[in-house]
Design a protein around this motif. Structure first.
Motif, PDB file in Angstrom:
ATOM      1  N   LEU A   1      -7.987  12.191  -6.733  1.00  0.00           N
ATOM      2  CA  LEU A   1      -8.130  11.608  -5.400  1.00  0.00           C
ATOM      3  C   LEU A   1      -8.587  10.158  -5.494  1.00  0.00           C
ATOM      4  CD1 LEU A   1      -9.520  13.234  -2.206  1.00  0.00           C
ATOM      5  CD2 LEU A   1     -10.354  10.969  -2.897  1.00  0.00           C
ATOM      6  N   GLU A   2      -9.529   9.895  -6.401  1.00  0.00           N
ATOM      7  CA  GLU A   2     -10.028   8.537  -6.553  1.00  0.00           C
ATOM      8  C   GLU A   2      -8.948   7.603  -7.094  1.00  0.00           C
ATOM      9  OE1 GLU A   2     -14.562  10.164  -7.498  1.00  0.00           O
ATOM     10  OE2 GLU A   2     -13.262   9.445  -9.108  1.00  0.00           O
ATOM     11  N   ARG A   3      -8.148   8.084  -8.030  1.00  0.00           N
ATOM     12  CA  ARG A   3      -7.061   7.258  -8.587  1.00  0.00           C
ATOM     13  C   ARG A   3      -6.060   6.876  -7.506  1.00  0.00           C
ATOM     14  NH1 ARG A   3      -5.109  10.150 -14.264  1.00  0.00           N
ATOM     15  NH2 ARG A   3      -7.191  10.704 -15.000  1.00  0.00           N
ATOM     16  N   LEU A   4      -5.603   7.877  -6.783  1.00  0.00           N
ATOM     17  CA  LEU A   4      -4.575   7.625  -5.772  1.00  0.00           C
ATOM     18  C   LEU A   4      -5.141   6.801  -4.618  1.00  0.00           C
ATOM     19  CD1 LEU A   4      -1.617   8.208  -5.355  1.00  0.00           C
ATOM     20  CD2 LEU A   4      -2.231  10.344  -4.210  1.00  0.00           C
ATOM     21  N   GLY A   5      -6.349   7.144  -4.183  1.00  0.00           N
ATOM     22  CA  GLY A   5      -6.970   6.396  -3.096  1.00  0.00           C
ATOM     23  C   GLY A   5      -7.207   4.941  -3.464  1.00  0.00           C
ATOM     24  N   SER A   6      -7.646   4.689  -4.699  1.00  0.00           N
ATOM     25  CA  SER A   6      -7.881   3.319  -5.146  1.00  0.00           C
ATOM     26  C   SER A   6      -6.586   2.519  -5.162  1.00  0.00           C
ATOM     27  CB  SER A   6      -8.504   3.316  -6.549  1.00  0.00           C
ATOM     28  OG  SER A   6      -9.827   3.818  -6.512  1.00  0.00           O
ATOM     29  N   LEU A   7      -5.508   3.135  -5.628  1.00  0.00           N
ATOM     30  CA  LEU A   7      -4.218   2.443  -5.652  1.00  0.00           C
ATOM     31  C   LEU A   7      -3.763   2.097  -4.235  1.00  0.00           C
ATOM     32  CD1 LEU A   7      -1.704   1.395  -7.095  1.00  0.00           C
ATOM     33  CD2 LEU A   7      -0.789   3.727  -7.047  1.00  0.00           C
ATOM     34  N   LEU A   8      -3.919   3.027  -3.306  1.00  0.00           N
ATOM     35  CA  LEU A   8      -3.507   2.771  -1.920  1.00  0.00           C
ATOM     36  C   LEU A   8      -4.354   1.660  -1.293  1.00  0.00           C
ATOM     37  CD1 LEU A   8      -2.929   6.451  -0.688  1.00  0.00           C
ATOM     38  CD2 LEU A   8      -1.226   4.795  -1.502  1.00  0.00           C
ATOM     39  N   CYS A   9      -5.640   1.619  -1.641  1.00  0.00           N
ATOM     40  CA  CYS A   9      -6.503   0.535  -1.148  1.00  0.00           C
ATOM     41  C   CYS A   9      -6.054  -0.811  -1.716  1.00  0.00           C
ATOM     42  CB  CYS A   9      -7.957   0.796  -1.536  1.00  0.00           C
ATOM     43  SG  CYS A   9      -8.794   2.100  -0.596  1.00  0.00           S
ATOM     44  N   GLU A  10      -5.780  -0.847  -3.010  1.00  0.00           N
ATOM     45  CA  GLU A  10      -5.368  -2.097  -3.644  1.00  0.00           C
ATOM     46  C   GLU A  10      -4.078  -2.632  -3.026  1.00  0.00           C
ATOM     47  OE1 GLU A  10      -3.133  -3.186  -7.667  1.00  0.00           O
ATOM     48  OE2 GLU A  10      -5.210  -2.557  -8.075  1.00  0.00           O
ATOM     49  N   LEU A  11      -3.097  -1.758  -2.845  1.00  0.00           N
ATOM     50  CA  LEU A  11      -1.818  -2.190  -2.278  1.00  0.00           C
ATOM     51  C   LEU A  11      -2.015  -2.737  -0.861  1.00  0.00           C
ATOM     52  CD1 LEU A  11       0.452   0.728  -3.541  1.00  0.00           C
ATOM     53  CD2 LEU A  11       0.412  -1.622  -4.405  1.00  0.00           C
ATOM     54  N   ALA A  12      -2.885  -2.105  -0.100  1.00  0.00           N
ATOM     55  CA  ALA A  12      -3.156  -2.580   1.260  1.00  0.00           C
ATOM     56  C   ALA A  12      -3.687  -4.008   1.247  1.00  0.00           C
ATOM     57  CB  ALA A  12      -4.159  -1.648   1.953  1.00  0.00           C
ATOM     58  N   LEU A  13      -4.637  -4.284   0.361  1.00  0.00           N
ATOM     59  CA  LEU A  13      -5.254  -5.603   0.328  1.00  0.00           C
ATOM     60  C   LEU A  13      -4.301  -6.655  -0.227  1.00  0.00           C
ATOM     61  CD1 LEU A  13      -8.851  -4.657  -0.856  1.00  0.00           C
ATOM     62  CD2 LEU A  13      -8.080  -5.189   1.458  1.00  0.00           C
ATOM     63  N   ARG A  14      -3.509  -6.281  -1.216  1.00  0.00           N
ATOM     64  CA  ARG A  14      -2.558  -7.252  -1.789  1.00  0.00           C
ATOM     65  C   ARG A  14      -1.457  -7.606  -0.786  1.00  0.00           C
ATOM     66  NH1 ARG A  14      -0.499  -4.832  -7.218  1.00  0.00           N
ATOM     67  NH2 ARG A  14       0.825  -6.705  -7.097  1.00  0.00           N
ATOM     68  N   LEU A  15      -0.974  -6.630  -0.042  1.00  0.00           N
ATOM     69  CA  LEU A  15       0.036  -6.918   0.978  1.00  0.00           C
ATOM     70  C   LEU A  15      -0.561  -7.759   2.107  1.00  0.00           C
ATOM     71  CD1 LEU A  15       1.791  -3.445   1.096  1.00  0.00           C
ATOM     72  CD2 LEU A  15       2.880  -5.594   0.436  1.00  0.00           C
ATOM     73  N   ARG A  16      -1.787  -7.448   2.480  1.00  0.00           N
ATOM     74  CA  ARG A  16      -2.456  -8.199   3.544  1.00  0.00           C
ATOM     75  C   ARG A  16      -2.614  -9.668   3.151  1.00  0.00           C
ATOM     76  NH1 ARG A  16      -8.391  -8.594   4.894  1.00  0.00           N
ATOM     77  NH2 ARG A  16      -8.542  -9.048   7.107  1.00  0.00           N
ATOM     78  N   ALA A  17      -2.816  -9.929   1.853  1.00  0.00           N
ATOM     79  CA  ALA A  17      -3.036 -11.297   1.391  1.00  0.00           C
ATOM     80  C   ALA A  17      -1.830 -12.196   1.617  1.00  0.00           C
ATOM     81  CB  ALA A  17      -3.412 -11.297  -0.092  1.00  0.00           C
ATOM     82  N   VAL A  18      -0.628 -11.596   1.733  1.00  0.00           N
ATOM     83  CA  VAL A  18       0.572 -12.401   1.998  1.00  0.00           C
ATOM     84  C   VAL A  18       1.165 -12.082   3.365  1.00  0.00           C
ATOM     85  CG1 VAL A  18       1.189 -12.880  -0.390  1.00  0.00           C
ATOM     86  CG2 VAL A  18       1.966 -10.747   0.660  1.00  0.00           C
ATOM     87  N   GLY A  19       0.378 -11.412   4.212  1.00  0.00           N
ATOM     88  CA  GLY A  19       0.793 -11.185   5.589  1.00  0.00           C
ATOM     89  C   GLY A  19       1.854 -10.129   5.773  1.00  0.00           C
ATOM     90  N   LEU A  20       1.933  -9.160   4.852  1.00  0.00           N
ATOM     91  CA  LEU A  20       2.976  -8.134   4.931  1.00  0.00           C
ATOM     92  C   LEU A  20       2.425  -6.741   5.176  1.00  0.00           C
ATOM     93  CD1 LEU A  20       5.332  -9.336   2.063  1.00  0.00           C
ATOM     94  CD2 LEU A  20       5.634  -9.618   4.525  1.00  0.00           C
ATOM     95  N   GLY A  21       1.263  -6.660   5.706  1.00  0.00           N
ATOM     96  CA  GLY A  21       0.668  -5.364   6.003  1.00  0.00           C
ATOM     97  C   GLY A  21      -0.806  -5.570   6.280  1.00  0.00           C
ATOM     98  N   GLY A  22      -1.508  -4.481   6.380  1.00  0.00           N
ATOM     99  CA  GLY A  22      -2.930  -4.578   6.639  1.00  0.00           C
ATOM    100  C   GLY A  22      -3.650  -3.390   6.070  1.00  0.00           C
TER     101      GLY A  22
ATOM    102  N   THR B   1      -2.634  16.002  -4.096  1.00  0.00           N
ATOM    103  CA  THR B   1      -3.671  15.022  -3.764  1.00  0.00           C
ATOM    104  C   THR B   1      -3.362  14.326  -2.444  1.00  0.00           C
ATOM    105  OG1 THR B   1      -4.042  14.684  -6.143  1.00  0.00           O
ATOM    106  CG2 THR B   1      -4.969  13.050  -4.635  1.00  0.00           C
ATOM    107  N   LEU B   2      -2.083  14.034  -2.199  1.00  0.00           N
ATOM    108  CA  LEU B   2      -1.698  13.453  -0.913  1.00  0.00           C
ATOM    109  C   LEU B   2      -2.016  14.416   0.225  1.00  0.00           C
ATOM    110  CD1 LEU B   2       1.735  11.788  -1.789  1.00  0.00           C
ATOM    111  CD2 LEU B   2      -0.395  10.606  -1.197  1.00  0.00           C
ATOM    112  N   GLN B   3      -1.760  15.707  -0.004  1.00  0.00           N
ATOM    113  CA  GLN B   3      -2.102  16.704   1.015  1.00  0.00           C
ATOM    114  C   GLN B   3      -3.610  16.738   1.249  1.00  0.00           C
ATOM    115  OE1 GLN B   3      -0.306  20.604   0.468  1.00  0.00           O
ATOM    116  NE2 GLN B   3       1.483  19.700  -0.546  1.00  0.00           N
ATOM    117  N   GLN B   4      -4.385  16.593   0.178  1.00  0.00           N
ATOM    118  CA  GLN B   4      -5.845  16.581   0.306  1.00  0.00           C
ATOM    119  C   GLN B   4      -6.308  15.357   1.099  1.00  0.00           C
ATOM    120  OE1 GLN B   4      -7.848  16.621  -3.499  1.00  0.00           O
ATOM    121  NE2 GLN B   4      -9.898  16.587  -2.590  1.00  0.00           N
ATOM    122  N   LEU B   5      -5.708  14.206   0.819  1.00  0.00           N
ATOM    123  CA  LEU B   5      -6.058  12.991   1.554  1.00  0.00           C
ATOM    124  C   LEU B   5      -5.695  13.116   3.029  1.00  0.00           C
ATOM    125  CD1 LEU B   5      -4.882  10.346  -1.079  1.00  0.00           C
ATOM    126  CD2 LEU B   5      -7.237  10.633  -0.254  1.00  0.00           C
ATOM    127  N   ARG B   6      -4.544  13.727   3.298  1.00  0.00           N
ATOM    128  CA  ARG B   6      -4.143  13.938   4.693  1.00  0.00           C
ATOM    129  C   ARG B   6      -5.097  14.888   5.392  1.00  0.00           C
ATOM    130  NH1 ARG B   6       1.367  14.858   2.650  1.00  0.00           N
ATOM    131  NH2 ARG B   6       2.718  13.088   3.071  1.00  0.00           N
TER     132      ARG B   6
END
Length: 265
Positions: free
Chosen positions: A156-177, A204-209
């Protein structure tokens, strides 16, 4: 109509703007550097294979790509995702062979920018030389974080961390939040990036949901409470070094353009 060169230039200017407030001259110099032809890679096709001679740096204009290593038996480990505005490693200037492959995850539009062009840009504009170095150092910092992710975090921590990172990297170039972004990755992609099996990723995705930390609608990821996902994943964004603009001595240069980014969580 998609304006590939203009779009790529805007992304790179915005990405560099995360490190320093650019002057109008620096902005123009970056745009002149991106003068090569726009290329297209179909989804799931290699841009360059491990063992090939590096010919240029790749700037992703649209779409997602990944960097990966392949074992002799065909198993693949994704070691990084390339998002719009990302540049492949500039340190390939000093090596003769690629030590990993780069492939398109989705259809990708990209520019090949010669290493010489980046060298000239850095020589003519010393602050941009520092920006290029800073980006390289952040890239290494991300690799260290991924190593810690694989070695110490649970699924859960691995997948959640990756999803957090992608959110911030996309936000940095205005392509998401932090709350919503397009996620074109398959469960196999996520498995190969997190060292899990596709079945484990599915669970793990089911657990996060079920925990209300994420929801998925088609290929769109929703994060109702970013702070809650961050806490559940033991995720800290310090390794992205997003506070650089507020502390760098070059930030107050006369003629600098562009708004200061809000980096608060």
């Amino acid at each position: 109509m998609y304006d590939g060169h203009q779009g790529a230039a805007d992304l790179l200017v915005r990405r560099f703007g995360n490190y320093v407030r650019l002057t109008s001259e620096e902005d123009a110099a970056i745009r002149r550097t991106l003068a090569g032809p726009l290329r297209l890679a179909k989804a799931r096709r290699d841009l360059i294979a491990e063992g090939a001679r590096p010919r240029a740096a790749f700037l992703i204009a649209s779409g997602w790509a990944c960097q990966f290593k392949t074992l002799e038996d065909g198993r693949r480990q994704i070691v990084g995702f390339l998002l719009p505005g990302d540049i492949t490693d500039l340190n390939k200037l000093v090596v003769n062979r690629m030590d990993h492959s780069i492939a398109a995850v989705t259809e990708v539009r990209y520019l090949e920018v010669s290493f010489d062009a980046f060298q000239r840009l850095a020589a003519d504009h010393p602050r941009l030389s520092e920006v290029l170095w800073w980006q390289t150092l952040v890239s290494l910092s991300v690799q260290r974080e991924w190593t810690a992710n694989l070695g110490q975090r649970n699924a859960l921590e691995r997948l959640g961390s990756l999803l957090c990172e992608l959110a911030l990297r996309l936000r940095a170039v205005g392509l998401g939040g932090k709350e919503r972004y397009d996620l074109p990755l398959t469960q196999t992609d996520l498995a190969e990036a997190t060292g899990l099996t596709a079945v484990h990723v599915n669970r793990t995705l089911q657990q996060l949901r079920a925990s209300g930390l994420i929801s998925l609608s088609g290929k769109v990821l929703h994060i109702p409470n970013f702070a809650a996902l961050q806490k559940a994943s033991l995720y800290s964004a310090d390794y992205l070094h997003r506070d650089r603009p507020g502390t760098w001595r070059g930030d107050a240069v006369a003629g600098a353009t562009g708004p200061r980014e809000d980096h608060s969580l």
